[in-house]
Write an enzyme that holds these catalytic residues in place. Structure first.
Site, PDB file in Angstrom:
ATOM      1  N   CYS A 110       0.817  -1.232   0.000  1.00 21.58           N
ATOM      2  CA  CYS A 110       0.000   0.000   0.000  1.00 21.58           C
ATOM      3  C   CYS A 110       0.842   1.270   0.000  1.00 21.58           C
ATOM      4  O   CYS A 110       0.334   2.343  -0.320  1.00 21.58           O
ATOM      5  CB  CYS A 110      -0.924   0.008   1.202  1.00 21.58           C
ATOM      6  SG  CYS A 110      -1.912  -1.477   1.336  1.00 21.58           S
ATOM      7  N   HIS A 244      -3.723   6.882   3.308  1.00 18.44           N
ATOM      8  CA  HIS A 244      -4.068   5.557   2.785  1.00 18.44           C
ATOM      9  C   HIS A 244      -5.468   5.199   3.273  1.00 18.44           C
ATOM     10  O   HIS A 244      -5.801   5.379   4.447  1.00 18.44           O
ATOM     11  CB  HIS A 244      -3.039   4.536   3.265  1.00 18.44           C
ATOM     12  CG  HIS A 244      -3.356   3.141   2.841  1.00 18.44           C
ATOM     13  ND1 HIS A 244      -3.779   2.831   1.573  1.00 18.44           N
ATOM     14  CD2 HIS A 244      -3.305   1.960   3.522  1.00 18.44           C
ATOM     15  CE1 HIS A 244      -3.988   1.532   1.484  1.00 18.44           C
ATOM     16  NE2 HIS A 244      -3.711   0.977   2.654  1.00 18.44           N
ATOM     17  N   ASN A 274      -9.997  -0.604   0.303  1.00 15.27           N
ATOM     18  CA  ASN A 274      -8.533  -0.482   0.273  1.00 15.27           C
ATOM     19  C   ASN A 274      -8.026  -1.021  -1.065  1.00 15.27           C
ATOM     20  O   ASN A 274      -8.109  -2.221  -1.318  1.00 15.27           O
ATOM     21  CB  ASN A 274      -7.961  -1.283   1.446  1.00 15.27           C
ATOM     22  CG  ASN A 274      -6.440  -1.242   1.510  1.00 15.27           C
ATOM     23  OD1 ASN A 274      -5.784  -0.778   0.580  1.00 15.27           O
ATOM     24  ND2 ASN A 274      -5.895  -1.739   2.613  1.00 15.27           N
TER      25      ASN A 274
HETATM   26  N1  ACO Z   1     -18.600  -9.168   9.261  1.00  9.00           N
HETATM   27  C1  ACO Z   1     -19.107  -9.422  10.473  1.00  9.00           C
HETATM   28  N2  ACO Z   1     -18.312  -9.741  11.532  1.00  9.00           N
HETATM   29  C2  ACO Z   1     -16.996  -9.793  11.340  1.00  9.00           C
HETATM   30  C3  ACO Z   1     -16.409  -9.535  10.085  1.00  9.00           C
HETATM   31  C4  ACO Z   1     -17.273  -9.204   9.015  1.00  9.00           C
HETATM   32  N3  ACO Z   1     -16.825  -8.930   7.789  1.00  9.00           N
HETATM   33  N4  ACO Z   1     -15.074  -9.647  10.190  1.00  9.00           N
HETATM   34  C5  ACO Z   1     -14.812  -9.974  11.467  1.00  9.00           C
HETATM   35  N5  ACO Z   1     -15.977 -10.061  12.169  1.00  9.00           N
HETATM   36  C6  ACO Z   1     -16.170 -10.357  13.580  1.00  9.00           C
HETATM   37  C7  ACO Z   1     -15.028 -11.137  14.170  1.00  9.00           C
HETATM   38  O1  ACO Z   1     -15.172 -12.518  13.940  1.00  9.00           O
HETATM   39  C8  ACO Z   1     -15.157 -10.764  15.635  1.00  9.00           C
HETATM   40  O2  ACO Z   1     -16.168 -11.570  16.212  1.00  9.00           O
HETATM   41  P1  ACO Z   1     -16.016 -12.135  17.704  1.00  9.00           P
HETATM   42  O3  ACO Z   1     -15.946 -10.924  18.595  1.00  9.00           O
HETATM   43  O4  ACO Z   1     -17.256 -12.959  17.888  1.00  9.00           O
HETATM   44  O5  ACO Z   1     -14.742 -12.921  17.706  1.00  9.00           O
HETATM   45  C9  ACO Z   1     -15.671  -9.331  15.624  1.00  9.00           C
HETATM   46  O6  ACO Z   1     -16.219  -9.145  14.295  1.00  9.00           O
HETATM   47  C10 ACO Z   1     -14.583  -8.318  15.866  1.00  9.00           C
HETATM   48  O7  ACO Z   1     -13.458  -8.649  15.052  1.00  9.00           O
HETATM   49  P2  ACO Z   1     -12.170  -7.769  15.073  1.00  9.00           P
HETATM   50  O8  ACO Z   1     -11.125  -8.363  14.174  1.00  9.00           O
HETATM   51  O9  ACO Z   1     -11.764  -7.445  16.473  1.00  9.00           O
HETATM   52  O10 ACO Z   1     -12.722  -6.415  14.368  1.00  9.00           O
HETATM   53  P3  ACO Z   1     -12.069  -5.032  14.285  1.00  9.00           P
HETATM   54  O11 ACO Z   1     -13.015  -4.024  14.770  1.00  9.00           O
HETATM   55  O12 ACO Z   1     -10.670  -5.027  14.830  1.00  9.00           O
HETATM   56  O13 ACO Z   1     -11.932  -4.810  12.701  1.00  9.00           O
HETATM   57  C11 ACO Z   1     -10.446  -4.961  10.806  1.00  9.00           C
HETATM   58  C12 ACO Z   1     -11.181  -5.728  11.888  1.00  9.00           C
HETATM   59  C13 ACO Z   1     -11.466  -4.143  10.032  1.00  9.00           C
HETATM   60  C14 ACO Z   1      -9.745  -5.953   9.895  1.00  9.00           C
HETATM   61  C15 ACO Z   1      -9.425  -4.012  11.466  1.00  9.00           C
HETATM   62  O14 ACO Z   1      -8.628  -4.726  12.383  1.00  9.00           O
HETATM   63  C16 ACO Z   1      -8.534  -3.329  10.457  1.00  9.00           C
HETATM   64  O15 ACO Z   1      -8.969  -2.455   9.726  1.00  9.00           O
HETATM   65  N6  ACO Z   1      -7.215  -3.672  10.468  1.00  9.00           N
HETATM   66  C17 ACO Z   1      -6.267  -2.997   9.576  1.00  9.00           C
HETATM   67  C18 ACO Z   1      -6.278  -3.590   8.208  1.00  9.00           C
HETATM   68  C19 ACO Z   1      -5.390  -2.786   7.296  1.00  9.00           C
HETATM   69  O16 ACO Z   1      -5.290  -1.583   7.469  1.00  9.00           O
HETATM   70  N7  ACO Z   1      -4.723  -3.374   6.335  1.00  9.00           N
HETATM   71  C20 ACO Z   1      -3.867  -2.548   5.502  1.00  9.00           C
HETATM   72  C21 ACO Z   1      -2.797  -3.233   4.935  1.00  9.00           C
HETATM   73  S1  ACO Z   1      -3.334  -4.152   3.589  1.00  9.00           S
HETATM   74  C22 ACO Z   1      -2.081  -4.279   2.448  1.00  9.00           C
HETATM   75  O17 ACO Z   1      -1.018  -3.788   2.612  1.00  9.00           O
HETATM   76  C23 ACO Z   1      -2.435  -5.085   1.260  1.00  9.00           C
END
Ligand code: ACO
Length: 319
Positions: A110, A244, A274
């Site tokens: 990214c 980003h 993204n």
């Molecule tokens: N729909 C519904 N529920 C979901 C989904 C979904 N799509 N995805 C995860 N959940 C659930 C999980 O299973 C979890 O359930 P549980 O509490 O029963 O275990 C709950 O939602 C919370 O999950 P978390 O992973 O804690 O959710 P969080 O609020 O942290 O969001 C996310 C996850 C969006 C991935 C976040 O961590 C994020 O944005 N991380 C950064 C990603 C990023 O920036 N990547 C960039 C680099 S990519 C590259 O370089 C190619």
């Protein structure tokens, strides 16, 4: 003397994949995706190839800059996976737009656009180029695990291009890397060697989202602060931040940590998700075309991603 941005162009696939349609593919829903990420829809390649998208973005940027392909001295394509392992995506763009200059790819996930700007800076400083084309394009739908709801809702396809010319609008630039294949990794996939002793892993994106999130909410404000200090400016001098577009909560946290008004962060994550290295230049292009950017504005660009890499820079907008 380094560079000024002379023109920009964008290319995204036609197909719009909404949160509601995704909810029919994996156990998720529009409300979860919107509130946790800010994403409403993303573009996904069906008929388009990555080369076609690159060429469309490049041609629009050339036209915007008012130069022709034969005036280019270098093409840099930032992508994680071009059409082929070889020729590079840069060479494919060179062939299709009718340029004759050297061309190559850079992979910084990214952060690719800002890595490419940093490389371009070196060419201008060494007076090896008068015009450079950067195309940042990724086609993440190819390597997305469409059964993994924690990642497949986040990404989209597309990218953008910028034509740089000699100038003095780059005020600072900073790139970093912190090698880590645990929190974010996309393996190559199959290995054809009958001699290789290791198991090949599928070419699917694997991400520990919470760890990347923690990295990002520190990396983004730190990157912006460093770039602004290196430019000899104050945070209050920044007219617009082009961050980003990975998660709206990361952007909100960065704005709060830096005490920069949230309205100064350009956001289009709701439409594209993204798009990896395409994310910052698509946002830059849209800020320019929508009239948000004004001549003389001071911009901070900031990205983070696989590697783990980061890139940040401060640029004066003189178009
Ligand atoms: N729909 C519904 N529920 C979901 C989904 C979904 N799509 N995805 C995860 N959940 C659930 C999980 O299973 C979890 O359930 P549980 O509490 O029963 O275990 C709950 O939602 C919370 O999950 P978390 O992973 O804690 O959710 P969080 O609020 O942290 O969001 C996310 C996850 C969006 C991935 C976040 O961590 C994020 O944005 N991380 C950064 C990603 C990023 O920036 N990547 C960039 C680099 S990519 C590259 O370089 C190619």
């Amino acid at each position: 003397m380094s560079f000024s941005i002379l023109g920009t162009g964008k290319a995204v696939p036609e197909y719009v994949l909404t949160n509601d349609e995704l909810s029919t593919m994996v156990e998720t829903n529009d409300e979860w995706i919107r509130t946790r990420t800010g994403i409403e829809e993303r573009r996904i390649c069906k008929g388009e190839t990555i080369t076609e998208l690159c060429v469309n973005a490049a041609n629009e940027a050339l036209e915007d800059a008012g130069i022709t392909a034969d005036q280019l001295d270098l093409i840099i394509c930032s992508t994680m996976r071009g059409e082929n392992l070889t020729p590079s995506q840069g060479c494919m763009i060179q062939k299709e737009i009718g340029a004759t200059c050297p061309a190559f790819d850079v992979n910084a996930a990214c952060s690719g656009f800002i890595y490419a700007l940093d490389i371009a800076d070196g060419y201008f400083v060494r007076k090896k180029a008068k015009h450079i084309l950067i195309v940042s394009m990724d086609n993440l739908s190819n390597i997305t695990n469409w059964k993994d709801r924690s990642t497949c809702v986040l990404f989209g396809d597309g990218g953008a291009a910028a034509v740089l010319g000699e100038g003095d609008d780059l005020l600072s630039i900073n790139i970093t890397a912190n090698g880590n294949d645990v929190v974010l990794c996309i393996p190559h996939g199959e290995n054809s060697s009958p001699f290789y002793e290791h198991e090949s892993k599928p070419a699917l994106l694997h991400m520990m989202g919470n760890d990347v999130y923690k990295f990002a909410v520190t990396a983004m404000p730190n990157g912006i602060r460093t770039a602004v200090e290196d430019a000899g400016l104050q945070l209050s001098d920044i007219d617009l931040v082009i961050p980003h577009q990975a998660n709206i909560r990361i952007i909100n946290t960065a704005a709060a940590k830096l005490d920069i008004p949230r309205e100064k962060f350009f956001c289009n994550i709701n439409h594209y998700g993204n798009t990896s290295s395409g994310s910052v230049p698509i946002a830059l292009h849209e800020a320019s075309r929508s009239g948000v950017l004004k001549k003389g504005d001071i911009l901070a660009l900031c990205a983070f991603g696989g590697g783990l890499t980061t890139g940040s820079c401060v640029i004066r907008w003189s178009k």
